[in-house]
Enzyme design. Structure first.
Site, mmCIF file in Angstrom:
data_model
loop_
_atom_site.group_PDB
_atom_site.id
_atom_site.type_symbol
_atom_site.label_atom_id
_atom_site.label_comp_id
_atom_site.label_asym_id
_atom_site.label_seq_id
_atom_site.Cartn_x
_atom_site.Cartn_y
_atom_site.Cartn_z
ATOM 1 N N ARG A 133 51.274 30.378 48.608
ATOM 2 C CA ARG A 133 50.065 30.426 47.773
ATOM 3 C C ARG A 133 49.281 31.713 48.015
ATOM 4 O O ARG A 133 48.734 32.296 47.072
ATOM 5 C CB ARG A 133 49.183 29.194 48.030
ATOM 6 N N ARG B 37 42.272 51.721 42.735
ATOM 7 C CA ARG B 37 43.175 52.834 43.074
ATOM 8 C C ARG B 37 42.639 53.647 44.244
ATOM 9 O O ARG B 37 43.367 54.386 44.900
ATOM 10 C CB ARG B 37 43.375 53.763 41.860
ATOM 11 N N LYS C 206 43.003 31.781 45.151
ATOM 12 C CA LYS C 206 42.106 31.581 46.292
ATOM 13 C C LYS C 206 41.575 32.956 46.707
ATOM 14 O O LYS C 206 42.055 33.577 47.653
ATOM 15 C CB LYS C 206 42.852 30.884 47.443
ATOM 16 N N GLU D 276 37.350 19.758 40.041
ATOM 17 C CA GLU D 276 37.605 19.592 41.483
ATOM 18 C C GLU D 276 36.273 19.633 42.205
ATOM 19 O O GLU D 276 35.215 19.696 41.569
ATOM 20 C CB GLU D 276 38.551 20.682 41.997
HETATM 21 N N1 PXG Z 1 39.869 23.273 45.897
HETATM 22 C C1 PXG Z 1 39.215 24.309 46.427
HETATM 23 C C2 PXG Z 1 38.252 25.054 45.600
HETATM 24 C C3 PXG Z 1 39.465 24.679 47.754
HETATM 25 O O1 PXG Z 1 38.825 25.724 48.293
HETATM 26 C C4 PXG Z 1 41.033 22.850 47.932
HETATM 27 C C5 PXG Z 1 40.765 22.548 46.605
HETATM 28 C C6 PXG Z 1 42.072 22.047 48.662
HETATM 29 O O2 PXG Z 1 43.253 22.822 48.845
HETATM 30 P P1 PXG Z 1 44.200 22.593 50.101
HETATM 31 O O3 PXG Z 1 45.350 23.485 49.848
HETATM 32 O O4 PXG Z 1 43.424 22.956 51.322
HETATM 33 O O5 PXG Z 1 44.585 21.161 50.101
HETATM 34 C C7 PXG Z 1 40.372 23.938 48.523
HETATM 35 C C8 PXG Z 1 40.652 24.315 49.946
HETATM 36 C C9 PXG Z 1 36.379 25.721 54.133
HETATM 37 C C10 PXG Z 1 37.753 25.371 53.700
HETATM 38 O O6 PXG Z 1 36.264 26.607 54.990
HETATM 39 C C11 PXG Z 1 37.998 25.139 52.356
HETATM 40 C C12 PXG Z 1 39.286 24.802 51.939
HETATM 41 C C13 PXG Z 1 40.298 24.696 52.855
HETATM 42 C C14 PXG Z 1 40.035 24.939 54.193
HETATM 43 C C15 PXG Z 1 38.758 25.283 54.624
HETATM 44 O O7 PXG Z 1 35.405 25.135 53.634
HETATM 45 N N2 PXG Z 1 39.442 24.610 50.623
#
Ligand code: PXG
Length: 291
Positions: free
Chosen positions: A50, A103, A151, A184
């Site tokens: 990812r 760039r 991300k 989400e």
């Molecule tokens: N949606 C968003 C916007 C996220 O940032 C998820 C869904 C869940 O994805 P995963 O792959 O983790 O199941 C995320 C993930 C933090 C922190 O520091 C945030 C995430 C993961 C780890 C730490 O708040 N978000």
């Protein structure tokens, strides 16, 4: 604590990058949040895939191979002697000038940063009794503008929503997309359960393709033989769901019992949710890349 930057380890206080790095100046970069349990990195390959997909989408070339980053993550965990950790991987565009033009950022100035630390969770009580959410007015970014599937280092959209939630006395926020469909939460994906069918929004409406989301879909389908649908739904469908829960690397799987002052079902974590939490916990103890 030792922090990895571009192949070297630095003490926490000495771990610094340039103020001209476009990661800082423009949020021009990508990141991952990963967990390790019991000296095993959970879903490492999936997170690295990812990370590279996010980088590809913003046309940021990561100068090292996936294998090298995986190796560096393991090394960082070992040097910090952590068995259960939260791993933050950040890749920035690098050092440019005070203009947008990427760039101006030589790929050699791009920073690969790995921070490993303990993670502060929601209080255990919320995993047993469930979380309260609020639907916020901040809409999830348009996939046609800044795709939430990436991300990226620009998390302002999520931070706005988080601020709204905190001001309303909630730990998490439900974010709708521009059409008003549930997208989400600020750092988690959302699921509802209705008549033993799990429903989660499709990624294309504006959500991160969560790795915990995929894991839970897989558990529900293969382990519990439950039907899982990726389908759009409105906040009405959350209010009237049998169950609701969130998934994320930080949150893991957490039940939701109240949304916008509406009590979900009987206000207690549902049976499907509880079974998934148990199964997910077992998986995190045994699966993953050992170190
Ligand atoms: N949606 C968003 C916007 C996220 O940032 C998820 C869904 C869940 O994805 P995963 O792959 O983790 O199941 C995320 C993930 C933090 C922190 O520091 C945030 C995430 C993961 C780890 C730490 O708040 N978000």
């Amino acid at each position: 604590m030792k922090v990895y930057i571009n192949g070297k380890f630095y003490d926490k206080e000495e771990a610094k990058i340039s103020v001209f790095d476009h990661g800082l100046l423009y949020g021009d970069g990508v990141f991952e949040g990963i967990r390790s349990y019991n000296r095993r990195v959970f879903k490492l390959r999936e997170h690295i895939d990812r990370l590279y997909n996010s980088a590809k989408a913003i046309m940021l070339e990561i100068s090292v191979s996936k294998q090298e980053i995986e190796k560096a993550i393991i090394e960082t965990l070992k040097i910090n002697n952590l068995s259960d950790a939260y791993i933050r991987v950040v890749v920035t565009r690098g050092i440019g000038d005070l203009g947008l033009d990427p760039r101006k950022c030589p790929p050699s100035s791009s920073s690969i940063i790995i921070i490993t630390d303990k993670i502060v969770l929601y209080p255990q009580e919320l995993y047993e009794n469930g979380l309260e959410l609020i639907t916020v007015s901040t809409r999830r970014n348009l996939p046609s503008a800044m795709n939430p599937a990436i991300k990226s280092l620009n998390y302002l959209n999520n931070i706005f929503a988080k601020i709204e939630a905190i001001k309303a006395g909630c730990e998490e926020a439900i974010m709708l997309n521009k059409d008003g469909y549930v997208a989400e939460c600020t750092g988690d994906n959302i699921f509802i359960v209705k008549n033993n069918v799990l429903i989660t929004p499709p990624i294309y409406i504006g959500a991160l393709p969560g790795i915990t989301r995929d894991t839970v879909i897989n558990i529900a389908k293969t382990k519990f033989k439950l039907e899982v649908k990726e389908d759009v739904f409105t906040i009405y469908h959350v209010y009237t769901a049998d169950e609701c829960f969130l998934t994320g690397t930080a949150a893991e799987v957490i039940p939701v019992v109240k949304v916008d002052s509406r009590i979900i079902n009987d206000g207690k974590p549902g049976e499907v949710t509880k079974r998934i939490i148990k199964e997910f916990r077992e998986l995190t103890c045994t699966a993953g890349i050992p170190y």
